[in-house]
Design a protein around this motif. Sequence first.
Motif, PDB file in Angstrom:
ATOM      1  N   VAL A  22       0.845  -1.189   0.000  1.00 42.29           N
ATOM      2  CA  VAL A  22       0.000   0.000   0.000  1.00 42.29           C
ATOM      3  C   VAL A  22       0.886   1.247   0.000  1.00 42.29           C
ATOM      4  N   LEU A  23       0.542   2.208  -0.854  1.00 40.21           N
ATOM      5  CA  LEU A  23       1.272   3.463  -1.073  1.00 40.21           C
ATOM      6  C   LEU A  23       2.572   3.270  -1.842  1.00 40.21           C
ATOM      7  N   GLU A  24       2.800   2.070  -2.359  1.00 39.81           N
ATOM      8  CA  GLU A  24       3.990   1.829  -3.171  1.00 39.81           C
ATOM      9  C   GLU A  24       3.771   2.369  -4.586  1.00 39.81           C
ATOM     10  N   GLN A  25       4.793   2.967  -5.146  1.00 43.81           N
ATOM     11  CA  GLN A  25       4.725   3.464  -6.520  1.00 43.81           C
ATOM     12  C   GLN A  25       4.823   2.284  -7.481  1.00 43.81           C
ATOM     13  N   VAL A  26       3.928   2.244  -8.479  1.00 38.56           N
ATOM     14  CA  VAL A  26       3.907   1.146  -9.454  1.00 38.56           C
ATOM     15  C   VAL A  26       3.657   1.700 -10.853  1.00 38.56           C
ATOM     16  N   VAL A  27       3.865   0.838 -11.835  1.00 34.17           N
ATOM     17  CA  VAL A  27       3.517   1.144 -13.214  1.00 34.17           C
ATOM     18  C   VAL A  27       2.558   0.058 -13.692  1.00 34.17           C
ATOM     19  N   VAL A  28       1.460   0.453 -14.315  1.00 35.38           N
ATOM     20  CA  VAL A  28       0.486  -0.494 -14.854  1.00 35.38           C
ATOM     21  C   VAL A  28       0.583  -0.468 -16.370  1.00 35.38           C
ATOM     22  N   ASP A  29       0.956  -1.606 -16.964  1.00 33.23           N
ATOM     23  CA  ASP A  29       0.989  -1.762 -18.418  1.00 33.23           C
ATOM     24  C   ASP A  29      -0.324  -2.409 -18.837  1.00 33.23           C
ATOM     25  N   ILE A  30      -1.233  -1.611 -19.388  1.00 32.05           N
ATOM     26  CA  ILE A  30      -2.561  -2.095 -19.757  1.00 32.05           C
ATOM     27  C   ILE A  30      -2.535  -2.617 -21.181  1.00 32.05           C
ATOM     28  N   GLU A  31      -3.136  -3.784 -21.390  1.00 37.63           N
ATOM     29  CA  GLU A  31      -3.126  -4.427 -22.699  1.00 37.63           C
ATOM     30  C   GLU A  31      -4.545  -4.683 -23.196  1.00 37.63           C
ATOM     31  N   GLN A  32      -4.688  -4.767 -24.509  1.00 34.71           N
ATOM     32  CA  GLN A  32      -5.927  -5.252 -25.094  1.00 34.71           C
ATOM     33  C   GLN A  32      -6.045  -6.743 -24.816  1.00 34.71           C
ATOM     34  N   LEU A  33      -7.249  -7.284 -24.863  1.00 31.67           N
ATOM     35  CA  LEU A  33      -7.415  -8.720 -24.692  1.00 31.67           C
ATOM     36  C   LEU A  33      -6.657  -9.502 -25.768  1.00 31.67           C
ATOM     37  N   SER A  34      -6.406  -8.845 -26.909  1.00 31.13           N
ATOM     38  CA  SER A  34      -5.628  -9.469 -27.972  1.00 31.13           C
ATOM     39  C   SER A  34      -4.143  -9.480 -27.658  1.00 31.13           C
ATOM     40  N   GLY A  35      -3.724  -8.706 -26.644  1.00 34.34           N
ATOM     41  CA  GLY A  35      -2.314  -8.647 -26.283  1.00 34.34           C
ATOM     42  C   GLY A  35      -1.626  -7.377 -26.715  1.00 34.34           C
ATOM     43  N   ASP A  36      -2.295  -6.508 -27.476  1.00 33.88           N
ATOM     44  CA  ASP A  36      -1.684  -5.249 -27.918  1.00 33.88           C
ATOM     45  C   ASP A  36      -1.574  -4.281 -26.749  1.00 33.88           C
ATOM     46  N   SER A  37      -0.408  -3.664 -26.602  1.00 33.09           N
ATOM     47  CA  SER A  37      -0.203  -2.736 -25.495  1.00 33.09           C
ATOM     48  C   SER A  37      -1.039  -1.473 -25.685  1.00 33.09           C
ATOM     49  N   VAL A  38      -1.596  -0.957 -24.611  1.00 34.86           N
ATOM     50  CA  VAL A  38      -2.380   0.265 -24.664  1.00 34.86           C
ATOM     51  C   VAL A  38      -1.611   1.439 -24.069  1.00 34.86           C
ATOM     52  N   ALA A  39      -1.163   1.317 -22.822  1.00 39.29           N
ATOM     53  CA  ALA A  39      -0.487   2.449 -22.187  1.00 39.29           C
ATOM     54  C   ALA A  39       0.251   2.006 -20.942  1.00 39.29           C
ATOM     55  N   ARG A  40       1.303   2.733 -20.628  1.00 38.05           N
ATOM     56  CA  ARG A  40       2.003   2.567 -19.353  1.00 38.05           C
ATOM     57  C   ARG A  40       1.569   3.722 -18.450  1.00 38.05           C
ATOM     58  N   ILE A  41       0.878   3.395 -17.365  1.00 41.40           N
ATOM     59  CA  ILE A  41       0.335   4.423 -16.485  1.00 41.40           C
ATOM     60  C   ILE A  41       1.053   4.361 -15.138  1.00 41.40           C
ATOM     61  N   ASN A  42       1.569   5.495 -14.689  1.00 44.51           N
ATOM     62  CA  ASN A  42       2.195   5.580 -13.370  1.00 44.51           C
ATOM     63  C   ASN A  42       1.115   5.731 -12.310  1.00 44.51           C
ATOM     64  N   GLY A  43       1.301   5.053 -11.185  1.00 45.53           N
ATOM     65  CA  GLY A  43       0.326   5.152 -10.122  1.00 45.53           C
ATOM     66  C   GLY A  43       0.892   4.715  -8.779  1.00 45.53           C
ATOM     67  N   PHE A  44       0.011   4.616  -7.776  1.00 42.12           N
ATOM     68  CA  PHE A  44       0.425   4.102  -6.475  1.00 42.12           C
ATOM     69  C   PHE A  44      -0.698   3.240  -5.912  1.00 42.12           C
ATOM     70  N   VAL A  45      -0.327   2.232  -5.146  1.00 41.42           N
ATOM     71  CA  VAL A  45      -1.270   1.258  -4.614  1.00 41.42           C
ATOM     72  C   VAL A  45      -2.047   1.870  -3.453  1.00 41.42           C
ATOM     73  N   THR A  46      -3.387   1.810  -3.529  1.00 36.49           N
ATOM     74  CA  THR A  46      -4.214   2.346  -2.452  1.00 36.49           C
ATOM     75  C   THR A  46      -4.858   1.256  -1.601  1.00 36.49           C
ATOM     76  N   SER A  47      -4.949   0.020  -2.127  1.00 31.79           N
ATOM     77  CA  SER A  47      -5.453  -1.072  -1.290  1.00 31.79           C
ATOM     78  C   SER A  47      -5.029  -2.417  -1.870  1.00 31.79           C
ATOM     79  N   VAL A  48      -4.891  -3.391  -0.967  1.00 32.09           N
ATOM     80  CA  VAL A  48      -4.600  -4.780  -1.331  1.00 32.09           C
ATOM     81  C   VAL A  48      -5.579  -5.631  -0.537  1.00 32.09           C
ATOM     82  N   GLN A  49      -6.432  -6.419  -1.243  1.00 35.59           N
ATOM     83  CA  GLN A  49      -7.501  -7.155  -0.570  1.00 35.59           C
ATOM     84  C   GLN A  49      -7.586  -8.581  -1.099  1.00 35.59           C
ATOM     85  N   ALA A  50      -7.792  -9.526  -0.196  1.00 38.66           N
ATOM     86  CA  ALA A  50      -8.043 -10.904  -0.603  1.00 38.66           C
ATOM     87  C   ALA A  50      -9.416 -10.998  -1.259  1.00 38.66           C
TER      88      ALA A  50
END
Length: 261
Positions: free
Chosen positions: A198-226
């Motif tokens: 939580v609060l760790e800086q991360v990068v999310v690489d979002i892909e199409q269901l076909s596998g094509d890359s969409v974007a690299r988005i910078n962010g930070f973790v706000t929650s981790v839940q089972a």
Amino acid sequence: MSKLNILVVDDARFIRERVTSMVRESFPDFTVMAVENGTQAIRAMQQKQFNLILCDWEMPETSGLDVLQWCRAQDAYKQTPFLMVTSRGEREYVLKAIQSGVNDYLGKPFTREQLVQKMVKALSKRQQLSPEQQARAKAMLDDDQKAKPQSAPAKSMAKPKGLAQLRNSKQTFRCAIKDLNLREVKVVIKNEGAFPQVLEQVVVDIEQLSGDSVARINGFVTSVQATEQKLDAAYVDVLVSFMDEDPDKMAHLSKYIASVR
């Protein structure tokens, strides 16, 4: 002791504030100035001499590479240590930075330990860092081991809206997208005993269901839940708030969101 001037350049406010805080905590006798784009960085360097530049690559209008090339064309900044900070790790990007005279390369996301180690290396080469400053910086790094991930019950898994990779400073998690908007994304990862914090800086690489890359988005973790109320839950939800303010990324992300609604 050396009293150095450090310039932080990043269009994401959260990252600017986080990097500034890291530097000030590790080097309290340094002066740190933070600006939000390359144009402001060049203007600041024309008005004041800085001893180290920590600059994001991907910024609208004037990129980090533009700032680096401007620096190397100025007599006052030909030899100034320049650390390029970016989520892009492809070989061609690294080579461009090296060819333009970058001193080092710091990939997002990164820890305070990684940032400080790069700073110490760059400043020590020019003998700008005293032994006392190096010792104090190393002592501060112990705090990075204290944070622990949080977990709590959550709703059951829904049909994924796409695929993604969630990257922190240590590893990459393959994940499915459960929900997505322009402010945040909820992804689910397999429980393999390691989770983002939580609060760790991360990068999310979002892909199409076909596998094509969409974007690299910078962010930070706000929650981790089972995903289940079980100690050995098979999957974990991770909610990430976005920090990027790049209009091109947001436009691209908007199109993707519309395609999966």
